[in-house]
Design an enzyme around this catalytic site. Sequence first.
Site, short mmCIF file in Angstrom:
data_model
loop_
_atom_site.label_atom_id
_atom_site.label_comp_id
_atom_site.label_asym_id
_atom_site.label_seq_id
_atom_site.Cartn_x
_atom_site.Cartn_y
_atom_site.Cartn_z
N HIS A 1 0.83 -1.20 0.00
CA HIS A 1 0.00 0.00 0.00
C HIS A 1 0.87 1.26 0.00
CE1 HIS A 1 0.90 -0.68 4.27
NE2 HIS A 1 0.79 0.64 4.42
N ASP B 1 0.84 5.04 1.83
CA ASP B 1 0.21 5.74 2.95
C ASP B 1 -0.57 6.98 2.50
OD1 ASP B 1 1.15 3.87 4.70
OD2 ASP B 1 2.88 5.07 5.37
N HIS C 1 5.13 0.15 -0.02
CA HIS C 1 5.71 -0.76 0.97
C HIS C 1 4.68 -1.77 1.48
CE1 HIS C 1 3.99 2.52 3.39
NE2 HIS C 1 3.75 1.57 4.29
N ARG D 1 5.49 -9.14 17.34
CA ARG D 1 6.16 -7.93 16.85
C ARG D 1 5.44 -6.70 17.38
NH1 ARG D 1 5.37 -4.29 12.43
NH2 ARG D 1 7.24 -3.81 11.17
#
Length: 409
Positions: free
Chosen positions: A320, A322, A378, A388
């Site tokens: 996608h 941002d 990214h 994470r």
Amino acid sequence: MRTPRQTRRGEDALQAAAGSSAETAEDLGQEVGERIHSAALGLRLLGSGRQPWNRRPSVSCHVSGRVSVTLSRAAVVRAPVAPAFDPAPWLAGPMAPQRRGAPKTPEGSGVAECRRPSSMKRTWTPQEMWRKWLRATVLGACAMLTVFLLWCSLEHDDGVTEVLAYRSEVLPGRFIEVPCSEDYNNHRRFEGCSPTKCGRCITDTVITRNEAQRIRSIAEKGLSLGGSDGGASILDLHSGALSVGKHFVNLYRYFGDKIENIFSEEDFQLYRDVRQKVQLAIAQAFGISASSLHLTKPTFFSRINSTEARTAHDEYWHTHVDKVTYGSFDYTSLLYLSDYLDDFGGGRFVFMEEGANKTVEPRAGRVSFFTSGSENLHRVEKVRWGTRYAVTIAFTCNPDHSIADPAFT
């Protein structure tokens, strides 16, 4: 006195008795002779194996009842030779087991030479030992190669060809400039703030690992109140959004005064200090005024694990942009709160580029920031194992899209 007739009758009776006795004696003699013959034959069979002889007895009998038995040599009949007789099994009883030895193999035959006692150990020749060692080495190398290829298939996605920042590195600042996209032309521009210089930067000196650990504790306390059923959970201290099951709740409204028992003023102050440090680092890297940058939404903590996605909000791994997803974004930053390969596997940040993707390996305290347009397409790799933690801090040049820092009260 006895008359002559009586005397004659007595003599006739005596002769008849004598004849009867003679016949009886002769029969008895024949029976005794047969038994003696059988006994003699048995004794010779029990002997040392000499040839037995069958002898026919001759019997003579007298009126007095004496029986004489004579073995006539003229009546000798030679019997066939019989094998030596072993009486031991018969003397031991009818149920005694008979042992049989192993069949003997002729000397010099191949069969006899191939048989080895089980107690003997084989002696390996140097050539045989070398072959065994070589075979074991080859098999071990193949096993290690298989494990390595499997690890590569699990930990590395296709297309990732270059690592911008390894987890083991401590980077004072690594900046990669890229051409700006046209995405910013579709939005209102702000002089001295809107990107004219685009790129990406990774640094490990803006936030310390101790600060990252303390920030992570804020995320852990907040996310302990809820959590997604899928692999990605969100905590937004600005709006109060918290993942709970398949939905979001406002933690300030939902938990009310209980929040004071979860967070502290020190937690919120640390959060503000970290945000300011990241904002200053972005301004310096892109040559703009820090005061022209404004915090924007969504800014949030994320906790990602390997649980299967339940809703679209759990599918964090899609590629996608941002600026396209959130129109207010001009600069995006990520503060990592856990270590790649220590706390989790997978989950690396990947900049998508034609023919040569670039990746960033998370490290607690590492800050990665970049301009939010299509020049920095990214995605995040799927987390394979572990958990994470990270916090996304977004900035805008448009003051109308700004949000305030979270407050404890």
